[in-house]
Scaffold this active site. Structure first.
Site, short mmCIF file in Angstrom:
data_model
loop_
_atom_site.label_atom_id
_atom_site.label_comp_id
_atom_site.label_asym_id
_atom_site.label_seq_id
_atom_site.Cartn_x
_atom_site.Cartn_y
_atom_site.Cartn_z
N ASP A 273 -9.85 2.05 6.58
CA ASP A 273 -9.91 1.76 5.14
C ASP A 273 -11.00 2.57 4.46
O ASP A 273 -10.81 3.13 3.37
CB ASP A 273 -10.19 0.27 4.91
CG ASP A 273 -8.92 -0.58 4.87
OD1 ASP A 273 -7.89 -0.11 5.41
OD2 ASP A 273 -8.96 -1.70 4.33
N GLU B 285 0.83 -1.20 0.00
CA GLU B 285 0.00 0.00 0.00
C GLU B 285 0.87 1.25 0.00
O GLU B 285 0.74 2.13 -0.85
CB GLU B 285 -0.88 -0.03 1.25
CG GLU B 285 -1.61 1.25 1.60
CD GLU B 285 -2.11 1.17 3.03
OE1 GLU B 285 -3.33 0.97 3.20
OE2 GLU B 285 -1.30 1.31 3.97
#
Length: 380
Positions: free
Chosen positions: A249, A58
């Site tokens: 998230d 990420e």
């Protein structure tokens, strides 16, 4: 894509100074309190999740996106070299996918399995870089990865990253992870993948993702959960007990919708007949961004953690973090010019302090992406 900061009255000089200051902080600043990026060798660099002391796909893919959009090819190459050498699975069922977690001690894979948001941002970063640096090799690397994400054959416990039955991105291609993460549904990137590859598969995935998000976002608040079933039902998991709630998230969902709404708006201006069918998707995204920002705007100082209907989080919630502030600011790129929700949320982003300290990695990378979005840098 528009420059939101210009629209709210900032001038080009101070916008560039804001970007330069943030870049210097995270990529050249004090190693103990500011920096998240470190050199391994003369041609390798990596992004560290400081709070967890590991290297994540990420963060590496966010770093590459930041480097490309700031026209810093040397850093882009260093990050991509590291990812290919230490994170890419070279053989076996996972070949072509990138480990989501690598050790800072010896740079070995802590878990060879991938997290799809890493792959998605790697591919997008490569496509941005191919245009910005005029480098065909980056595009070929992107197409290779995009094709693996879409069509890599199932092998043993490893599935294709795009679930064959649901037609949506999986939480992970590993066996048992047959659900999704609303923030992994990066619709604008899917449209970019289709354009780059000529593969109509991505048009279907983009359409499926919008249809899914209509079910995954709450009809009143517009909020989504961290994880959900393919039918949009929020999903709690043993390793993340609050994953059926709006928290870390899920902050990224508004930004993903904003980027796609801006992408479609630009496409409609350039070729209205060709893209007319996407106007309905764009209009729904704009409506949902307004729900999210409108809901939070009436609850200042608003929280970062809550259930998707706005009811209390199962444990002590945080007040708005840098990451959420950044994603809300970034989402404004999808709103029509002059929308009254643009200024308060873009000003929040402009005025926030640069994230520092132990948890600066996630808030910081999202802060950088938010600044780039509101500065018009995603217009590639």
């Amino acid at each position: 894509m528009r420059n939101i900061f210009l629209e709210i009255g900032k001038n080009p000089k101070e916008i560039q100074e804001k970007l330069d200051k943030a870049y210097a902080h995270f990529f050249e600043g004090d190693a103990d309190s500011q920096r998240i990026c470190f050199d391994k060798a003369h041609d390798e660099a990596y992004i560290v999740d400081i709070g967890h002391n590991d290297i994540r796909s990420e963060g590496m893919s966010y770093g590459m996106t930041i480097a490309a959009l700031l026209n810093r090819q040397d850093l882009f190459d260093k990050l991509w070299n590291f990812a290919q050498r230490y994170m890419k699975n070279k053989e076996g069922a996972l070949a072509g996918y990138y480990s989501w977690q690598v050790s800072t001690a010896d740079f070995t894979m802590m878990d060879p399995g991938p997290a799809p948001d890493g792959e998605e941002y790697f591919a997008a970063a490569l496509l941005y870089a191919a245009k910005i640096f005029k480098n065909e090799k980056y595009k070929q690397d992107a197409i290779q990865l995009i094709n693996d994400i879409a069509h890599k054959p199932c092998e043993g416990a490893v599935h294709t990253m795009m679930d064959a039955n649901a037609g949506l991105v999986r939480f992970s291609p590993m066996e048992g992870n047959d659900f999704t993460d609303p923030s992994y549904n990066t619709v604008a990137f899917y449209r970019m993948y289709g354009e780059a590859t000529g593969d109509k598969f991505w048009n279907q995935i983009a359409g499926n993702s919008v249809a899914y998000l209509k079910k995954a976002t709450h009809p009143v608040t517009g909020l989504a959960a961290d994880y959900s079933e393919f039918d949009g039902t929020p999903k709690a998991t043993p390793w993340h007990r609050e994953s059926d709630c709006f928290c870390g998230d899920a902050w990224r969902v508004a930004w993903n919708m904003g980027l796609d709404a801006a992408y479609v708006t630009d496409a409609l201006e350039q070729a209205p007949e060709k893209f007319a069918g996407l106007a309905q998707d764009r209009d729904w995204e704009v409506c949902t961004i307004r729900k999210i920002l409108g809901y939070l705007n009436t609850r200042r100082p608003y929280l970062s953690d809550m259930r998707v209907d706005g009811s209390p989080f199962p444990r002590e919630p945080r007040f708005a973090t840098g990451g959420l502030i950044a994603m809300n600011g970034a989402a404004t790129v999808g709103l029509p010019k002059g929308d009254p929700l643009i200024k308060p949320f873009a000003e929040d982003l402009w005025n926030m302090e640069i994230p520092s300290g132990t948890w600066r990695y996630y808030d910081g990378t999202l802060y950088m992406l938010g600044l780039l979005a509101c500065s018009g840098k995603f217009n590639v």
